[in-house]
Design a protein around this motif. Structure first.
Motif, short mmCIF file in Angstrom:
data_model
loop_
_atom_site.label_atom_id
_atom_site.label_comp_id
_atom_site.label_asym_id
_atom_site.label_seq_id
_atom_site.Cartn_x
_atom_site.Cartn_y
_atom_site.Cartn_z
N LYS A 152 -41.23 -26.33 -51.07
CA LYS A 152 -41.43 -27.69 -50.55
C LYS A 152 -40.48 -28.02 -49.41
N MET A 153 -39.84 -27.00 -48.87
CA MET A 153 -38.85 -27.21 -47.83
C MET A 153 -39.44 -27.91 -46.61
N ASP A 154 -40.57 -27.44 -46.13
CA ASP A 154 -41.18 -28.02 -44.92
C ASP A 154 -41.51 -29.49 -45.14
N TYR A 155 -42.00 -29.82 -46.33
CA TYR A 155 -42.36 -31.21 -46.64
C TYR A 155 -41.15 -32.12 -46.53
N TYR A 156 -40.05 -31.72 -47.15
CA TYR A 156 -38.88 -32.58 -47.16
C TYR A 156 -38.20 -32.64 -45.79
N VAL A 157 -38.15 -31.52 -45.10
CA VAL A 157 -37.53 -31.51 -43.77
C VAL A 157 -38.30 -32.43 -42.82
N SER A 158 -39.63 -32.42 -42.93
CA SER A 158 -40.45 -33.28 -42.08
C SER A 158 -40.23 -34.76 -42.37
N ARG A 180 -31.78 -29.37 -45.35
CA ARG A 180 -32.22 -28.28 -46.20
C ARG A 180 -31.38 -28.11 -47.47
N ASN A 181 -30.17 -28.60 -47.45
CA ASN A 181 -29.32 -28.45 -48.63
C ASN A 181 -29.24 -29.72 -49.46
N ASP A 182 -30.15 -30.66 -49.22
CA ASP A 182 -30.15 -31.92 -49.97
C ASP A 182 -30.49 -31.70 -51.44
N LEU A 183 -29.99 -32.60 -52.27
CA LEU A 183 -30.44 -32.68 -53.66
C LEU A 183 -31.54 -33.73 -53.72
#
Length: 670
Positions: A240-246, A251-254
């Motif tokens: 789900k990295m792309d979803y959250y980054v967008s 990238r290192n968020d909780l």
């Protein structure tokens, strides 16, 4: 001296003055230029190379969660985390050296280290040796990725077993360090001990990039109660990295990765504190950063009553233990779980979602509230209210239609019957005594089968399935309930059969499967006279409180949502209300032994679905609401794999008792 001569002498004086002024200005300019270049040149050169970066620091504390009585159910526990911040020039070898030193000062859980992690690490430590296992012929023409994958394939189990526990710990630490980005602190360990903090503080000079920062971890004042559905907070999953980054995350968020934490991530997520760095061209910090404070996330007020939740969990576990330890020939040794859902039928508020499942490893029952949303079962006769309403709405029966309840026989010699022959009965009595024959007659009417002549008048068995299933869905059976969780199960649709017997089984709840939550919404819809309300766990959203013991400013309040209104005559609904009430108090009522003396005047319907005839296993269910004339609570009880007894009624009665007892006591805070 003549006038003309005086004028000629005056001009050179002015020119000389002008030249002197220009000379003076040029001298000042040259002097200033020399000073800037020679004295301040280096400083200005550094300034020209500088740029400003604004980099997020650690997440701010997340918002808290409260129950409907303003009791804190999810809190933040202050602690310290070990972090690592790398520069743009930090190499993998640098991180390896620091990880080895850190491993000597802290403990690090290695359970999450995967086989792929170990292979990557083995290549990092032994690259030349692994490369020697690949011939030039094999390497020829391979892309970098293909070559690396081949290196991974050449690593043996023996190689992986060669790692010592200490090396695995170093790997676990380095893996966290590798996930970080330049000038962004990466958590290496959350919740460092005082001993670890002291050791690192003493050796910070030899651990470049390592720091100790205040942090917070989710805390649950009520232990495991409902904890599973509160959800988890973890680092962003790679999938789900792309979803959250967008969406603006780093990238290192909780982030919330499940259930309520995930559903309301945007509200619970705090405003990050930030650090403004000044860096040189190489990305190395110059001077001390300037910190900008963040703010805690918003607080959620839930519809859940935590005291009721605890009481219901206790009821379930107590009844399961007693039933499982029974000494009869058909003791409930296969009994492993039970679930209860309680809703406010008027507005859809979830009052309690409780489940217990037996853990063979520990020999104990554990809380499993997720089973109310994600596990589905054949529910048996508890669905007969929907069958009667479908028959009334479709004209297959009227409120005065009577059928003779006696065994049905068919041309192939089959006999189908109720648990006892009831004679001539109408729909109210059919619900009270849980007549199968009455429901089968409705199904046969819908399928165009004339039982008295043992023939079809107009065969449309498939249409009977569609009619029943479509009608059931209006009550929330077989479709999403709409609960505010990231996903939910909708049960199992067994499809359509051209066999009349299967349509008949559908009408008594032994074909499709449903979740306990769907059953609670179904009976709530009946209790609410046809209004299907969206079940929800969120009640309010508030700003973080600035005063202990007081709630923050109201930001949002959930408004009850009518998902659909069943267009049906009130007299049809009244038939089911009467039937459900008689289940609890009538002479033939299947739950009367447990409810007829209750002061809160319940109504409901029991169910038994055969799971394994040979082993005599059944799913026992109970749905209902109370008081029957002005419902304020609706409920569903599901007990899978029961051999004998009325565990569904015992759990249901005890759970309702607790609800009304708490109401009487005024929901005293712990």
């Amino acid at each position: 001296m003549t006038k003309e001569k005086k004028k000629k002498n005056h001009v050179p004086v002015r020119l000389n003055a002008l030249f002197l002024a220009v000379f003076f200005l040029f001298s000042v300019l040259i002097f200033r230029l020399g000073y800037v270049q020679i004295v301040q040149g280096e400083e200005y050169h550094r300034s020209a190379d500088k740029k400003e970066n604004v980099t997020a620091r650690l997440d701010a504390p997340r918002g808290k969660m409260f129950d409907t009585q303003d009791r804190v159910v999810v809190d933040n526990k202050p602690l310290y985390s070990i972090t690592y911040t790398r520069t743009q020039k930090t190499s993998a070898e640098d991180r390896q050296a620091i990880a080895k030193k850190l491993a000597g000062y802290i403990q690090k859980d290695t359970k999450s280290v995967t086989e792929r992690d170990k292979k990557d690490y083995f290549i990092f430590l032994n690259k030349k040796e692994v490369e020697s296992r690949i011939s030039l012929k094999e390497k020829k023409g391979l892309s970098d990725d293909a070559y690396y994958n081949l290196m991974l394939d050449r690593i043996t189990k023996k190689d992986l077993k060669s790692f010592t526990p200490h090396q695995i710990k170093v790997l676990a630490i380095k893996r966290e360090m590798d996930r970080g980005y330049a000038l962004t602190p990466q958590r290496i360990k959350i919740g460092a001990t005082q001993k670890e903090i002291a050791a690192i503080s003493e050796h910070l000079a030899e651990l470049p990039g390592v720091d100790i920062k205040p942090d917070a971890k989710r805390d649950y004042p009520y232990g495991d109660t409902f904890k599973a559905l509160f959800g988890q907070v973890k680092q962003i999953p790679q999938s789900k990295m792309d979803y959250y980054v967008s969406r603006g995350n780093e990238r290192n968020d909780l982030v919330g990765t499940s259930f309520l934490e995930q559903q309301y991530e945007s509200l619970l997520r705090g405003q990050k504190s930030k650090m403004k760095f000044v860096t040189d061209k190489s990305g190395n910090p110059v001077g001390d950063p300037v910190e900008v404070d963040g703010s805690r996330g918003k607080d959620l007020i839930l519809t859940l009553n935590m005291q009721l939740q605890q009481k219901v969990e206790q009821v379930i576990e107590k009844e399961l233990k007693q039933a499982k330890s029974g000494g009869s020939a058909y003791a409930n040794r296969d009994l492993t779980s039970a679930y209860v859902v309680m809703l406010n039928p008027e507005n859809g508020e979830v009052l309690s979602m409780a489940g217990k499942e037996y853990d063979k490893k520990t020999g104990k029952y554990k809380n499993a509230p997720f089973g109310t949303v994600y596990n589905s079962f054949a529910m048996g006769s508890a669905v007969k209210g929907a069958t009667v309403l479908t028959g009334l709405q479709q004209g297959a029966i009227t409120p005065n239609t009577h059928f003779y309840d006696a065994p049905l026989t068919f041309g192939d010699g089959r006999k189908m019957k109720s648990h006892e022959s009831l004679g001539s009965i109408g729909p109210v009595k059919a619900l009270e005594a849980s007549s199968n024959v009455y429901m089968w007659n409705i199904a046969m009417k819908l399928a165009g089968y004339d039982y008295s002549h043992k023939r079809y008048i107009d065969r449309h068995v498939d249409q009977a399935f569609k009619t029943l299933r479509d009608s059931y869905s209006q009550f929330g059976l077989g479709v999403p309930t709409g609960i505010d969780l990231p996903s939910e199960a909708t049960g199992y649709n067994t499809g359509v059969s051209d066999q009349l017997a299967q349509a008949m089984f559908f009408a008594i709840g032994q074909f499709d499967t449903y979740t306990p939550l769907q059953m609670a919404q179904y009976v709530s819809t009946i209790a609410n006279n046809g209004y299907r309300m969206q079940p929800h766990l969120l009640k309010e959203v508030r700003e973080p409180s600035v005063q202990p013991g007081k709630m923050g400013k109201l930001v949002y309040k959930f408004e009850p949502n009518v998902m659909n209104k069943i267009e049906m005559k009130q007299e049809y609904l009244d038939v089911v209300h009467q039937g459900f009430r008689q289940v609890m108090v009538g002479s033939k009522g299947t739950a009367a032994a447990y409810f007829k003396h209750k002061s809160y005047n319940p109504a409901g319907k029991t169910g038994t679905a055969e799971v394994d005839k040979k082993s005599r296993l059944n799913n026992k269910t109970l749905i209902g609401y109370a008081p029957y004339d002005h419902p304020e609570v609706a409920f569903a009880v599901v007990v899978p794999n029961v051999r004998e007894g009325s565990l569904n009624n015992e759990i249901g009665a005890a759970a309702l008792d607790e609800y009304f007892k708490l109401k009487k006591d005024g929901n005293k805070k712990n």
